[in-house]
Design an enzyme around this catalytic site. Structure first.
Site, PDB file in Angstrom:
ATOM      1  N   ASN A   5     -28.285 118.131  59.987  1.00 19.73           N
ATOM      2  CA  ASN A   5     -29.543 118.845  59.798  1.00 19.73           C
ATOM      3  C   ASN A   5     -29.684 119.159  58.312  1.00 19.73           C
ATOM      4  O   ASN A   5     -29.018 120.046  57.791  1.00 19.73           O
ATOM      5  CB  ASN A   5     -29.505 120.126  60.640  1.00 19.73           C
ATOM      6  CG  ASN A   5     -30.767 120.953  60.496  1.00 19.73           C
ATOM      7  OD1 ASN A   5     -31.656 120.619  59.717  1.00 19.73           O
ATOM      8  ND2 ASN A   5     -30.830 122.034  61.249  1.00 19.73           N
ATOM      9  N   LYS A   9     -26.411 121.250  57.389  1.00 20.76           N
ATOM     10  CA  LYS A   9     -25.607 121.792  58.489  1.00 20.76           C
ATOM     11  C   LYS A   9     -25.162 120.600  59.309  1.00 20.76           C
ATOM     12  O   LYS A   9     -25.967 119.687  59.536  1.00 20.76           O
ATOM     13  CB  LYS A   9     -26.459 122.695  59.393  1.00 20.76           C
ATOM     14  CG  LYS A   9     -26.700 124.063  58.854  1.00 20.76           C
ATOM     15  CD  LYS A   9     -27.351 124.917  59.956  1.00 20.76           C
ATOM     16  CE  LYS A   9     -28.269 125.938  59.330  1.00 20.76           C
ATOM     17  NZ  LYS A   9     -29.339 126.402  60.154  1.00 20.76           N
ATOM     18  N   ARG A  40     -31.574 115.720  62.813  1.00 20.76           N
ATOM     19  CA  ARG A  40     -32.731 116.547  63.137  1.00 20.76           C
ATOM     20  C   ARG A  40     -33.820 116.191  62.124  1.00 20.76           C
ATOM     21  O   ARG A  40     -33.602 116.267  60.912  1.00 20.76           O
ATOM     22  CB  ARG A  40     -32.380 118.017  63.004  1.00 20.76           C
ATOM     23  CG  ARG A  40     -33.596 118.874  63.192  1.00 20.76           C
ATOM     24  CD  ARG A  40     -33.368 120.282  62.729  1.00 20.76           C
ATOM     25  NE  ARG A  40     -34.575 121.053  62.978  1.00 20.76           N
ATOM     26  CZ  ARG A  40     -34.947 122.082  62.238  1.00 20.76           C
ATOM     27  NH1 ARG A  40     -34.217 122.471  61.227  1.00 20.76           N
ATOM     28  NH2 ARG A  40     -36.049 122.720  62.523  1.00 20.76           N
ATOM     29  N   HIS A  76     -39.713 123.440  66.446  1.00 14.71           N
ATOM     30  CA  HIS A  76     -38.624 123.996  67.268  1.00 14.71           C
ATOM     31  C   HIS A  76     -38.577 123.332  68.648  1.00 14.71           C
ATOM     32  O   HIS A  76     -38.059 123.912  69.608  1.00 14.71           O
ATOM     33  CB  HIS A  76     -38.787 125.513  67.521  1.00 14.71           C
ATOM     34  CG  HIS A  76     -38.584 126.372  66.318  1.00 14.71           C
ATOM     35  ND1 HIS A  76     -39.320 127.516  66.118  1.00 14.71           N
ATOM     36  CD2 HIS A  76     -37.721 126.298  65.290  1.00 14.71           C
ATOM     37  CE1 HIS A  76     -38.940 128.095  65.002  1.00 14.71           C
ATOM     38  NE2 HIS A  76     -37.955 127.370  64.468  1.00 14.71           N
ATOM     39  N   LEU A  91     -36.945 133.038  68.427  1.00 16.19           N
ATOM     40  CA  LEU A  91     -37.170 134.024  67.369  1.00 16.19           C
ATOM     41  C   LEU A  91     -35.991 134.003  66.399  1.00 16.19           C
ATOM     42  O   LEU A  91     -34.922 134.542  66.688  1.00 16.19           O
ATOM     43  CB  LEU A  91     -37.328 135.427  67.992  1.00 16.19           C
ATOM     44  CG  LEU A  91     -38.315 135.545  69.168  1.00 16.19           C
ATOM     45  CD1 LEU A  91     -38.318 136.968  69.726  1.00 16.19           C
ATOM     46  CD2 LEU A  91     -39.716 135.128  68.757  1.00 16.19           C
ATOM     47  N   ASN A 150     -35.398 132.992  61.826  1.00 14.61           N
ATOM     48  CA  ASN A 150     -36.146 133.209  60.584  1.00 14.61           C
ATOM     49  C   ASN A 150     -37.547 132.650  60.746  1.00 14.61           C
ATOM     50  O   ASN A 150     -38.532 133.252  60.369  1.00 14.61           O
ATOM     51  CB  ASN A 150     -35.430 132.543  59.406  1.00 14.61           C
ATOM     52  CG  ASN A 150     -34.261 133.385  58.946  1.00 14.61           C
ATOM     53  OD1 ASN A 150     -34.383 134.606  58.795  1.00 14.61           O
ATOM     54  ND2 ASN A 150     -33.120 132.755  58.749  1.00 14.61           N
ATOM     55  N   GLY A 151     -37.611 131.448  61.326  1.00 19.58           N
ATOM     56  CA  GLY A 151     -38.888 130.910  61.788  1.00 19.58           C
ATOM     57  C   GLY A 151     -39.005 131.289  63.258  1.00 19.58           C
ATOM     58  O   GLY A 151     -37.996 131.336  63.958  1.00 19.58           O
ATOM     59  N   ARG A 200     -43.099 134.231  56.745  1.00 16.83           N
ATOM     60  CA  ARG A 200     -44.375 133.542  57.007  1.00 16.83           C
ATOM     61  C   ARG A 200     -45.313 134.462  57.775  1.00 16.83           C
ATOM     62  O   ARG A 200     -44.881 135.218  58.643  1.00 16.83           O
ATOM     63  CB  ARG A 200     -44.161 132.275  57.837  1.00 16.83           C
ATOM     64  CG  ARG A 200     -43.391 131.210  57.101  1.00 16.83           C
ATOM     65  CD  ARG A 200     -43.286 129.934  57.951  1.00 16.83           C
ATOM     66  NE  ARG A 200     -42.103 129.202  57.581  1.00 16.83           N
ATOM     67  CZ  ARG A 200     -41.284 128.613  58.445  1.00 16.83           C
ATOM     68  NH1 ARG A 200     -41.527 128.653  59.734  1.00 16.83           N
ATOM     69  NH2 ARG A 200     -40.224 127.968  58.019  1.00 16.83           N
ATOM     70  N   ARG A 252     -32.359 142.438  61.059  1.00 15.12           N
ATOM     71  CA  ARG A 252     -31.350 143.511  61.112  1.00 15.12           C
ATOM     72  C   ARG A 252     -31.701 144.636  60.144  1.00 15.12           C
ATOM     73  O   ARG A 252     -31.602 145.820  60.472  1.00 15.12           O
ATOM     74  CB  ARG A 252     -29.959 142.961  60.773  1.00 15.12           C
ATOM     75  CG  ARG A 252     -29.290 142.292  61.946  1.00 15.12           C
ATOM     76  CD  ARG A 252     -28.125 141.489  61.502  1.00 15.12           C
ATOM     77  NE  ARG A 252     -28.575 140.365  60.683  1.00 15.12           N
ATOM     78  CZ  ARG A 252     -27.886 139.245  60.494  1.00 15.12           C
ATOM     79  NH1 ARG A 252     -26.703 139.101  61.025  1.00 15.12           N
ATOM     80  NH2 ARG A 252     -28.365 138.275  59.749  1.00 15.12           N
ATOM     81  N   GLY A 296     -33.943 136.598  69.025  1.00 12.26           N
ATOM     82  CA  GLY A 296     -34.074 136.561  70.487  1.00 12.26           C
ATOM     83  C   GLY A 296     -32.743 136.779  71.192  1.00 12.26           C
ATOM     84  O   GLY A 296     -32.668 137.451  72.223  1.00 12.26           O
ATOM     85  N   ASN A 319     -29.992 138.236  69.787  1.00 12.80           N
ATOM     86  CA  ASN A 319     -29.211 139.400  69.358  1.00 12.80           C
ATOM     87  C   ASN A 319     -29.934 140.731  69.283  1.00 12.80           C
ATOM     88  O   ASN A 319     -29.291 141.773  69.265  1.00 12.80           O
ATOM     89  CB  ASN A 319     -28.609 139.130  67.973  1.00 12.80           C
ATOM     90  CG  ASN A 319     -27.684 137.937  67.994  1.00 12.80           C
ATOM     91  OD1 ASN A 319     -26.736 137.905  68.774  1.00 12.80           O
ATOM     92  ND2 ASN A 319     -27.970 136.936  67.173  1.00 12.80           N
ATOM     93  N   GLU A 372     -29.434 123.183  69.788  1.00 11.93           N
ATOM     94  CA  GLU A 372     -30.170 121.986  69.378  1.00 11.93           C
ATOM     95  C   GLU A 372     -29.222 120.826  69.084  1.00 11.93           C
ATOM     96  O   GLU A 372     -29.539 119.673  69.342  1.00 11.93           O
ATOM     97  CB  GLU A 372     -31.011 122.310  68.135  1.00 11.93           C
ATOM     98  CG  GLU A 372     -32.164 123.249  68.456  1.00 11.93           C
ATOM     99  CD  GLU A 372     -32.587 124.116  67.285  1.00 11.93           C
ATOM    100  OE1 GLU A 372     -31.799 125.010  66.895  1.00 11.93           O
ATOM    101  OE2 GLU A 372     -33.692 123.914  66.763  1.00 11.93           O
TER     102      GLU A 372
HETATM  103  P1  ADP Z   1     -32.722 130.334  61.487  1.00 12.51           P
HETATM  104  O1  ADP Z   1     -34.126 130.373  62.030  1.00 12.51           O
HETATM  105  O2  ADP Z   1     -32.678 130.257  59.996  1.00 12.51           O
HETATM  106  O3  ADP Z   1     -31.798 129.408  62.215  1.00 12.51           O
HETATM  107  P2  ADP Z   1     -31.468 132.472  63.004  1.00 12.51           P
HETATM  108  O4  ADP Z   1     -31.876 131.860  64.295  1.00 12.51           O
HETATM  109  O5  ADP Z   1     -30.025 132.607  62.699  1.00 12.51           O
HETATM  110  O6  ADP Z   1     -32.171 131.812  61.765  1.00 12.51           O
HETATM  111  O7  ADP Z   1     -32.121 133.938  62.978  1.00 12.51           O
HETATM  112  C1  ADP Z   1     -32.030 134.772  61.877  1.00 12.51           C
HETATM  113  C2  ADP Z   1     -32.661 136.104  62.244  1.00 12.51           C
HETATM  114  O8  ADP Z   1     -31.885 136.679  63.315  1.00 12.51           O
HETATM  115  C3  ADP Z   1     -32.656 137.121  61.116  1.00 12.51           C
HETATM  116  O9  ADP Z   1     -33.896 137.797  61.070  1.00 12.51           O
HETATM  117  C4  ADP Z   1     -31.576 138.091  61.533  1.00 12.51           C
HETATM  118  O10 ADP Z   1     -31.797 139.370  61.064  1.00 12.51           O
HETATM  119  C5  ADP Z   1     -31.706 138.050  63.038  1.00 12.51           C
HETATM  120  N1  ADP Z   1     -30.526 138.610  63.682  1.00 12.51           N
HETATM  121  C6  ADP Z   1     -29.278 138.109  63.748  1.00 12.51           C
HETATM  122  N2  ADP Z   1     -28.436 138.973  64.388  1.00 12.51           N
HETATM  123  C7  ADP Z   1     -29.191 140.049  64.724  1.00 12.51           C
HETATM  124  C8  ADP Z   1     -28.924 141.290  65.404  1.00 12.51           C
HETATM  125  N3  ADP Z   1     -27.720 141.573  65.853  1.00 12.51           N
HETATM  126  N4  ADP Z   1     -29.960 142.132  65.586  1.00 12.51           N
HETATM  127  C9  ADP Z   1     -31.189 141.846  65.142  1.00 12.51           C
HETATM  128  N5  ADP Z   1     -31.501 140.709  64.496  1.00 12.51           N
HETATM  129  C10 ADP Z   1     -30.520 139.826  64.283  1.00 12.51           C
END
Ligand code: ADP
Length: 418
Positions: free
Chosen positions: A8, A15, A92, A181, A210, A212-213, A242, A286, A334, A336, A385
């Site tokens: 990716n 990655k 990817r 996605h 849910l 970063n994107g 965004r 976070r 989503g 965490n 993925e």
């Molecule tokens: P990407 O889209 O770059 O693959 P990720 O799927 O890893 O990113 O998601 C990153 C997001 O997940 C960030 O906003 C991060 O703060 C959030 N996140 C990760 N762990 C937690 C947590 N324990 N509680 C709330 N948000 C979290």
């Protein structure tokens, strides 16, 4: 046995995972960061948790792939003895436009159509292409497969994928909703079906990726019928940086007021908006949650806006599918964020969601967070993925229909009306 290197490529990162696809065993995974910058780093973790970090100058994606191969082959930290133990590479690829409604073997003609589509995904496709070219160079005998973020959504009907602008722009510039996605929406919806013991073809599922994107999809009987991201990954939900949905006139207004160029407006909407732009604090959920708890008012409104938009689309997609059986959360947020899920699910009682606060707070990573008698189930399903890419790649190399295409019943992309 088939060992697949899943790659990716981002602008300055790669990655990767090295997966034995038949048994779904991850042999190694890693990340190359800061490609083309000072202090590039490669981190590789083997199946037995042996981790190494290499730092140095990695000038481009070609060199990065060379390093990855060297690590996989290394005597002390590697997992194979010879390059011939890499049986295929799965890439990817972000944008397949209407040319690719499913995964494909990458031939010269495919590579050319990816190049032709660069304009549609200028921020992503060039890096994906660089990765493919680099792997072809270092593994010339090894088949390569492209798995597209847009492919799963090619099942959308014109009513969902066309915009309310003159039709000529669809014909002239391929302007339509593509959605992204897709690999994740495909994986988590199918995984939910598996967990629930019901055939995907009987289920109406809303998937919420849910990270970063962020994007959501309405997955009816295994087909994506609508999704929140659009012509680009900017539309829909509020994301880290965004904006998500806007009144398009407003950006023209701001451009006029601030004298912004096209490039500046693009940066404003993609890099300085969303959670970051609203809160002024962070794009990271976070930190938004921490600041919300500390009563930072703009972080709080950013959090509420984020959740509200997810809730609103759940209502929209339940209507789009004339019902919903399950809602699935995935991605960094989503999977965490207990708080985001709590906030969203608390407004869904009307739909038949019997939310279970305790299950939401703790349990195995993959779990239901609704009560046993809930009419609509809500689940957390960690996305994978890489597994989809590995399995599709293996199928294509074996001349079989890739798993992601087995349920495909229609592809409306080509010339729906004239
Ligand atoms: P990407 O889209 O770059 O693959 P990720 O799927 O890893 O990113 O998601 C990153 C997001 O997940 C960030 O906003 C991060 O703060 C959030 N996140 C990760 N762990 C937690 C947590 N324990 N509680 C709330 N948000 C979290």
């Amino acid at each position: 046995m088939m060992n697949i290197l899943v790659v990716n490529c981002g602008s300055s990162s790669i990655k990767y995972q090295f997966i034995e696809a038949e048994s779904n065993t991850r042999l190694a995974k890693g990340l190359v960061e800061r490609i083309g910058m000072s202090g590039a780093v490669l981190t590789n973790t083997r199946h037995d948790d042996d981790t190494i970090k290499l730092t140095g100058e990695i000038l481009d994606h070609g060199m990065a792939i060379e390093y990855v191969l060297a690590v996989l082959l290394s005597k002390n930290h590697g997992v194979i003895k010879d390059k011939s133990e890499i049986h295929a590479v799965g890439h990817r690829v972000v944008h397949g436009a209407e040319d690719f409604a499913g995964s494909v073997l990458i031939t010269d003609a495919v590579l050319q159509s990816l190049r032709d589509n660069i304009e549609l995904a200028p921020l992503h496709n060039p890096h994906n292409i660089r990765g493919i070219v680099a792997c072809k160079q270092h593994l010339p005998e090894v088949p390569q497969v492209g798995v597209f973020d847009t492919a799963f959504h090619q099942s959308m009907d014109p009513q969902a994928f066309l915009y309310g602008i003159p039709y000529v722009f669809y014909k002239k510039y391929k302007i339509r909703r593509y959605g992204f996605h897709g690999t994740s929406h495909f994986y988590v919806s199918n995984r939910y079906a598996e967990i629930s013991g019901k055939p995907i073809t009987d289920l109406k599922i809303i998937t919420c990726h849910l990270g970063n994107g962020c994007s959501m999809a309405a997955v009816k009987h295994g087909q994506s019928v609508d999704t929140t991201m659009g012509f680009t990954p900017l539309e829909g939900l509020i994301m880290g940086t965004r904006s998500g949905d806007l009144d398009p006139q407003m950006i023209l207004y701001i451009m006029g007021k601030e004298g912004l160029s096209l490039a500046e407006a693009t940066t404003l909407l993609n890099k300085h908006s969303g959670l970051m732009g609203i809160s002024g604090v962070s794009s990271d959920m976070r930190e938004i949650e921490q600041e919300t708890e500390a009563n930072h008012s703009r972080a709080k409104i950013a959090f509420e806006m984020f959740c509200y938009r997810v809730t609103k689309y759940i209502g929209a997609y339940a209507a789009a599918m004339n019902g919903v059986d399950a809602i699935v959360f995935t991605g960094g947020i989503g999977e965490n964020s207990t708080l985001v899920r709590d906030h969203v699910c608390n407004s869904l009682e009307f739909l038949g969601v019997g939310f279970d606060k305790e299950k939401n707070e703790s349990g195995p990573k993959e779990r239901l967070i609704t009560k046993g008698d809930s009419r609509v189930s809500v689940a957390i399903v960690p996305t994978n993925e890489e597994l989809v890419i590995a399995l599709d790649t293996m199928a294509i190399v074996n001349g079989e229909v890739p798993p992601s295409m087995r349920n495909m019943i229609k592809n409306h992309s080509l010339d729906p009306v004239d």
